[in-house]
Design an enzyme around this catalytic site. Structure first.
Site, mmCIF file in Angstrom:
data_model
loop_
_atom_site.group_PDB
_atom_site.id
_atom_site.type_symbol
_atom_site.label_atom_id
_atom_site.label_comp_id
_atom_site.label_asym_id
_atom_site.label_seq_id
_atom_site.Cartn_x
_atom_site.Cartn_y
_atom_site.Cartn_z
ATOM 1 N N ILE A 30 0.411 -0.869 -0.080
ATOM 2 C CA ILE A 30 -0.029 0.303 0.136
ATOM 3 C C ILE A 30 0.812 0.835 -0.327
ATOM 4 C CG2 ILE A 30 -1.650 1.541 1.210
ATOM 5 C CD1 ILE A 30 -2.716 -1.465 2.752
ATOM 6 N N SER A 49 12.335 2.409 4.459
ATOM 7 C CA SER A 49 11.530 0.913 5.193
ATOM 8 C C SER A 49 12.712 1.011 5.637
ATOM 9 C CB SER A 49 11.581 0.562 3.961
ATOM 10 O OG SER A 49 12.291 0.045 3.006
ATOM 11 N N ASP A 75 13.703 2.341 10.954
ATOM 12 C CA ASP A 75 12.657 1.080 10.970
ATOM 13 C C ASP A 75 11.747 2.001 12.212
ATOM 14 O OD1 ASP A 75 11.410 -0.476 13.116
ATOM 15 O OD2 ASP A 75 13.769 -1.563 13.827
ATOM 16 N N ASN A 103 1.649 4.924 6.934
ATOM 17 C CA ASN A 103 1.126 3.634 6.747
ATOM 18 C C ASN A 103 2.156 1.992 6.614
ATOM 19 O OD1 ASN A 103 1.051 1.727 4.456
ATOM 20 N ND2 ASN A 103 3.030 1.795 4.239
ATOM 21 N N SER A 158 -7.510 -0.117 9.895
ATOM 22 C CA SER A 158 -7.589 -1.225 9.268
ATOM 23 C C SER A 158 -9.153 -1.012 9.976
ATOM 24 C CB SER A 158 -6.250 -2.302 9.459
ATOM 25 O OG SER A 158 -7.397 -3.533 9.483
ATOM 26 N N TYR A 171 -2.913 -6.638 17.296
ATOM 27 C CA TYR A 171 -3.557 -5.730 15.929
ATOM 28 C C TYR A 171 -4.318 -5.098 15.745
ATOM 29 C CZ TYR A 171 -3.025 -4.842 10.782
ATOM 30 O OH TYR A 171 -2.899 -4.197 9.632
ATOM 31 N N LYS A 175 -4.791 -0.330 16.232
ATOM 32 C CA LYS A 175 -5.588 0.504 14.731
ATOM 33 C C LYS A 175 -6.837 0.474 14.891
ATOM 34 C CE LYS A 175 -2.814 -1.445 11.361
ATOM 35 N NZ LYS A 175 -2.403 -0.710 10.288
ATOM 36 N N THR A 206 -1.577 -7.585 -1.131
ATOM 37 C CA THR A 206 -0.572 -7.395 -0.873
ATOM 38 C C THR A 206 0.219 -8.245 -0.546
ATOM 39 O OG1 THR A 206 -0.810 -6.774 1.424
ATOM 40 C CG2 THR A 206 -0.170 -4.947 -0.297
HETATM 41 P P1 NDP Z 1 3.162 -4.359 2.938
HETATM 42 O O1 NDP Z 1 4.328 -5.802 4.205
HETATM 43 O O2 NDP Z 1 2.874 -4.816 1.948
HETATM 44 O O3 NDP Z 1 4.919 -3.292 3.233
HETATM 45 C C1 NDP Z 1 4.527 -3.528 4.294
HETATM 46 C C2 NDP Z 1 6.212 -1.796 4.020
HETATM 47 O O4 NDP Z 1 6.074 -1.280 5.693
HETATM 48 C C3 NDP Z 1 7.508 -2.203 3.704
HETATM 49 O O5 NDP Z 1 7.782 -1.123 2.945
HETATM 50 C C4 NDP Z 1 7.929 -2.673 4.753
HETATM 51 O O6 NDP Z 1 8.919 -2.812 4.304
HETATM 52 C C5 NDP Z 1 7.324 -1.489 5.352
HETATM 53 N N1 NDP Z 1 7.610 -1.822 6.844
HETATM 54 C C6 NDP Z 1 6.768 -3.057 7.902
HETATM 55 N N2 NDP Z 1 7.777 -2.424 9.050
HETATM 56 C C7 NDP Z 1 8.065 -1.412 8.882
HETATM 57 C C8 NDP Z 1 9.426 -0.804 9.856
HETATM 58 N N3 NDP Z 1 8.989 -1.104 11.521
HETATM 59 N N4 NDP Z 1 10.086 0.686 9.971
HETATM 60 C C9 NDP Z 1 9.790 0.600 8.619
HETATM 61 N N5 NDP Z 1 8.818 0.916 7.758
HETATM 62 C C10 NDP Z 1 8.927 -0.540 7.914
HETATM 63 O O7 NDP Z 1 2.408 -4.010 4.542
HETATM 64 P P2 NDP Z 1 0.773 -3.693 3.817
HETATM 65 O O8 NDP Z 1 0.821 -2.928 2.645
HETATM 66 O O9 NDP Z 1 -0.265 -4.702 3.194
HETATM 67 O O10 NDP Z 1 0.633 -2.631 4.765
HETATM 68 C C11 NDP Z 1 0.007 -1.547 4.906
HETATM 69 C C12 NDP Z 1 -0.115 -0.800 5.749
HETATM 70 O O11 NDP Z 1 -2.058 -0.584 5.044
HETATM 71 C C13 NDP Z 1 -0.310 -1.482 7.542
HETATM 72 O O12 NDP Z 1 -0.351 0.158 8.633
HETATM 73 C C14 NDP Z 1 -1.265 -2.896 6.937
HETATM 74 O O13 NDP Z 1 -1.352 -2.543 8.812
HETATM 75 C C15 NDP Z 1 -2.169 -1.370 6.377
HETATM 76 N N6 NDP Z 1 -3.347 -3.056 5.798
HETATM 77 C C16 NDP Z 1 -3.073 -3.681 5.445
HETATM 78 C C17 NDP Z 1 -4.397 -4.745 4.674
HETATM 79 C C18 NDP Z 1 -3.982 -5.207 3.666
HETATM 80 O O14 NDP Z 1 -4.824 -6.386 3.140
HETATM 81 N N7 NDP Z 1 -2.438 -5.089 3.285
HETATM 82 C C19 NDP Z 1 -5.081 -4.108 5.468
HETATM 83 C C20 NDP Z 1 -5.762 -3.312 6.316
HETATM 84 C C21 NDP Z 1 -4.367 -2.481 6.744
HETATM 85 P P3 NDP Z 1 10.026 -3.317 5.182
HETATM 86 O O15 NDP Z 1 9.481 -4.369 5.779
HETATM 87 O O16 NDP Z 1 11.491 -3.448 3.902
HETATM 88 O O17 NDP Z 1 10.942 -2.467 6.682
#
Ligand code: NDP
Length: 267
Positions: A30, A49, A75, A103, A158, A171, A175, A206
């Site tokens: 996302i 990220s 992080d 996000n 979420s 989680y 949210k 995703t």
């Molecule tokens: P992804 O796992 O596809 O992407 C997550 C992104 O966040 C990556 O770029 C990851 O990179 C980064 N990330 C994760 N943890 C950290 C951290 N501690 N510090 C910095 N960067 C971080 O997740 P989604 O796109 O699915 O989710 C994005 C948001 O949407 C989240 O908040 C999730 O809770 C929310 N969401 C998603 C849903 C879904 O169905 N996909 C539904 C509802 C809500 P890296 O791991 O390299 O750090």
């Protein structure tokens, strides 16, 4: 707050040209779509990220598409790294931030009775503590952009913040807290010209969703029966709502949580 979107042209209301934005977690999913949407609409975007190689690959691809995106490793669960990120943003975007999208998030599917103190601390730090702290750090930069509701914070929460899902207690707590933080900060910062809104996605296509489907196809099947639109959402379908909330076109919207969920929460 004098100026409003009503004073602008149609083109001005539906554009992010000249805006600056920070989107956390932009290397995948996302967040990646939000970066592309905001940059495609004219914003200069910084994203972060934890994985340097993935981030650099994204940066290269964005450069190839003529999108103005800078990146740095952070992080968001670590306080000192959040402070460093905001220093980088200040330098990179010239001390002014129009848009902050919180996000990055950590999901964790585990029975409540099995969650350890470490699990709890990690999910809380990544999802909600980071969100609150980054907003505290960004406030002076957002203030410099504010006026007529010109600066904007968007949370990605979420539907788990509204609906009970087994195995997602911690989680979902984070949210639900993001949803309430949206209303509290919107009330507190309206006078500063900073709007605060939230997008609550349902199941989006995703890695997180793919993981869940592989791990527990039965749960996913049972959830699908409660989903009017009968499909997962696409990342762009979340990103477009985020972009709308950041635009002058949304200048009278604050404190709202918008579900992008194919109707899951109304079924
Ligand atoms: P992804 O796992 O596809 O992407 C997550 C992104 O966040 C990556 O770029 C990851 O990179 C980064 N990330 C994760 N943890 C950290 C951290 N501690 N510090 C910095 N960067 C971080 O997740 P989604 O796109 O699915 O989710 C994005 C948001 O949407 C989240 O908040 C999730 O809770 C929310 N969401 C998603 C849903 C879904 O169905 N996909 C539904 C509802 C809500 P890296 O791991 O390299 O750090």
């Amino acid at each position: 707050m004098a100026a409003t979107a009503a004073c602008r042209t149609v083109e001005g209301r539906w554009s992010l040209a000249g805006s600056t934005a920070l989107v956390t977690g932009g290397s995948k999913g996302i967040g990646h779509a939000i970066v592309e949407e905001l940059a495609g609409l004219g914003a200069r975007v910084h994203t972060c990220s934890r994985n340097a190689a993935e981030l650099e690959e994204c940066r290269r691809q964005w450069e190839g598409k003529n999108l103005r995106v800078t990146v740095s490793v952070c992080d968001v669960s670590v306080r000192a790294e959040r402070e460093k990120l905001m220093d980088t943003v200040k330098r990179t975007l010239g001390g002014k931030l129009d848009i902050l999208v919180n996000n990055a998030g950590q999901s964790m599917v585990k029975a409540a009775t099995e969650c350890t103190g470490e699990d709890y601390a990690l999910v809380m730090a990544t999802n909600i503590e980071s969100c609150f702290h980054l907003e505290q750090l960004a406030h002076p930069l957002l203030l410099r952009s504010a006026g007529g509701g010109a600066s904007s914070v968007v949370h990605i929460s979420s539907i788990a913040g509204f609906v009970g899902f087994p195995g997602l207690a911690v989680y979902s707590m984070t949210k639900g807290a993001m949803n309430q933080l949206t209303r509290s900060l919107a009330a507190e910062w309206a006078g500063d010209g900073i709007r605060v809104n939230c997008v609550a996605p349902g199941g989006i296509n995703t890695d997180v969703a793919k993981d869940m489907i592989t791990r527990d196809p039965e749960i996913v099947k049972s959830q699908a029966t409660q989903l009017p639109m009968q499909r997962l959402g696409e990342t762009e379908e979340v990103a477009s709502v985020v972009a709308f909330l950041c635009m002058p076109a949304a200048s009278y919207i604050t404190g709202q949580v918008i579900c992008v969920d194919g109707g899951r929460t109304i079924a």
